[in-house]
Design an enzyme around this catalytic site. Structure first.
Site, PDB file in Angstrom:
ATOM      1  N   GLU A   1     -83.602   3.680  68.074  1.00  0.00           N
ATOM      2  CA  GLU A   1     -84.867   3.417  67.848  1.00  0.00           C
ATOM      3  C   GLU A   1     -85.724   4.261  66.685  1.00  0.00           C
ATOM      4  O   GLU A   1     -85.089   5.536  66.667  1.00  0.00           O
ATOM      5  CB  GLU A   1     -85.891   3.802  69.180  1.00  0.00           C
ATOM      6  CG  GLU A   1     -87.186   3.003  69.377  1.00  0.00           C
ATOM      7  CD  GLU A   1     -87.722   3.108  70.598  1.00  0.00           C
ATOM      8  OE1 GLU A   1     -88.779   3.598  70.744  1.00  0.00           O
ATOM      9  OE2 GLU A   1     -87.250   2.373  71.298  1.00  0.00           O
TER      10      GLU A   1
ATOM     11  N   ASP B   1     -89.399   5.453  65.243  1.00  0.00           N
ATOM     12  CA  ASP B   1     -90.593   5.158  65.684  1.00  0.00           C
ATOM     13  C   ASP B   1     -91.630   5.769  64.795  1.00  0.00           C
ATOM     14  O   ASP B   1     -91.707   6.924  64.530  1.00  0.00           O
ATOM     15  CB  ASP B   1     -90.917   5.647  67.128  1.00  0.00           C
ATOM     16  CG  ASP B   1     -90.020   5.129  68.191  1.00  0.00           C
ATOM     17  OD1 ASP B   1     -89.392   3.947  67.966  1.00  0.00           O
ATOM     18  OD2 ASP B   1     -89.786   5.669  69.071  1.00  0.00           O
TER      19      ASP B   1
ATOM     20  N   THR C   1     -93.755  10.670  65.057  1.00  0.00           N
ATOM     21  CA  THR C   1     -92.450   9.998  64.520  1.00  0.00           C
ATOM     22  C   THR C   1     -91.433  10.283  65.534  1.00  0.00           C
ATOM     23  O   THR C   1     -91.438  11.496  66.096  1.00  0.00           O
ATOM     24  CB  THR C   1     -92.001  10.417  62.967  1.00  0.00           C
ATOM     25  OG1 THR C   1     -91.837  11.938  63.044  1.00  0.00           O
ATOM     26  CG2 THR C   1     -93.260  10.207  62.189  1.00  0.00           C
TER      27      THR C   1
ATOM     28  N   GLU D   1     -95.598   6.218  65.653  1.00  0.00           N
ATOM     29  CA  GLU D   1     -96.620   5.845  66.716  1.00  0.00           C
ATOM     30  C   GLU D   1     -97.863   6.500  66.414  1.00  0.00           C
ATOM     31  O   GLU D   1     -97.906   7.731  65.896  1.00  0.00           O
ATOM     32  CB  GLU D   1     -96.161   6.363  68.049  1.00  0.00           C
ATOM     33  CG  GLU D   1     -94.850   5.624  68.540  1.00  0.00           C
ATOM     34  CD  GLU D   1     -94.082   6.285  69.607  1.00  0.00           C
ATOM     35  OE1 GLU D   1     -93.549   5.849  70.379  1.00  0.00           O
ATOM     36  OE2 GLU D   1     -93.972   7.639  69.285  1.00  0.00           O
TER      37      GLU D   1
END
Length: 315
Positions: A126, A128, A144, A130
């Site tokens: 993943e 990210d 992050t 966010e």
């Protein structure tokens, strides 16, 4: 009479203090002007959201606008909503222009991220970005994160304030992912680089991933264990997406290689010095962002990690 005047003066002072605090909260966005950097987002053409994405969840809360070049995702009491790319990608440049919901947004999470949890539920990767509606203020926070091979127990979060009001207009949030490094960028300014190191390659995302854009209720997770939950009196919370860019190696599970719409590609379809390493200007800009705006890094969290993750020694 004197007591009444004194009370009025005190009330006036309190009102002025409240106004000052409110202005101070919003003036955070005006304190800094970012350094000049190359606009990597200008190097790629936006994709059609309707053609290249499918509904991930909350279909009734998704609206496509302007022939599929824009999408509005909403969160209300019934559901959040999200989009997922129809293709999986192995390395590339991924970006979206995002305008966040205005007003009190504590507990609201807007995520622009890559994941393969659908294919590898116990061993997923993943990357990210966010955006967290933060506490009881009207500020948003950028978080992050990077996961590899299901290592969710070791969160690699870093958190930043933004130097602009992300609710007033669209701003670019971008990810570079290749065999050299992962770079998180905001309005083309690098805020974080996660370098691929062969000494601990298991912590680096290595499997093809889909690209997602979502809005959801993160009250329990994002606001100190539910201290500031989403207040649905202000719903719906609507995030606007535009200029979605995906230039990567499109993964084909039936073939040994992957392909790019622009033509033949290697595993690193986004090539050139701009993507292999940060330029001098980008390094200066990232140093600026981290000094001025970063307020949390897992590599500085000694109470959380008795032994810091191995990559922290390289930072």
């Amino acid at each position: 009479m004197a007591l009444l005047q004194e009370s009025k003066a005190l009330v006036g002072l309190l009102l002025l203090l409240c106004m000052t605090l409110e202005v101070s909260s919003h003036s955070r966005h005006m304190q800094y002007a970012p350094p000049n950097v190359t606009r990597l987002t200008d190097l790629f053409s936006p994709v059609s959201i309707t053609q290249d994405f499918s509904t991930f969840f909350g279909g009734s809360n998704i609206k496509f606008l302007n022939n599929g070049t824009y999408a509005n995702l909403a969160l209300d009491k019934s559901s959040g909503s999200g989009l997922a790319s129809k293709n999986k990608y192995y390395y590339g440049f991924f970006s979206a222009a995002i305008k966040l919901p205005a007003g009190l947004s504590s507990g609201v999470v807007v995520a622009f991220y890559m994941s393969n949890a659908d294919t590898y539920p116990h061993n997923h990767d993943e990357i990210d970005i966010e955006l967290l509606g933060h506490d009881q203020r009207n500020d948003w926070v950028l978080q992050t994160n990077v996961y590899a091979n299901g290592s969710v127990s070791t969160g690699r979060e870093e958190k930043f304030y933004l130097w602009f009001d992300p609710t007033q207009q669209h701003h670019y949030y971008s990810i570079i992912w290749n065999s050299h490094h992962i770079v998180f960028l905001v309005d083309n300014v690098p805020v974080r680089e996660f370098v691929h190191n062969s000494a601990f390659s298991s912590v680096y995302p290595s499997k093809a991933m889909s690209l997602y854009a979502t809005i959801w209720d993160g009250s329990e997770w994002a606001t100190h264990g539910g201290k500031y939950p989403v207040n649905y009196k202000y719903a719906p919370f609507v995030v606007s997406l535009a200029e979605m860019e995906m230039s990567g190696c499109i993964y084909n599970p039936s073939a040994a290689s992957c392909s790019n719409k622009a033509g033949p590609s290697s595993l690193d379809p986004v090539e050139g010095q701009e993507f292999v390493k940060l330029s001098k200007d980008q390094s200066v800009a990232m140093d600026w962002a981290r000094r001025k705006l970063m307020f949390y890094s897992y590599c500085n969290d000694r109470p959380r990690f008795k032994v810091l993750p191995p990559e922290c020694k390289q930072m």
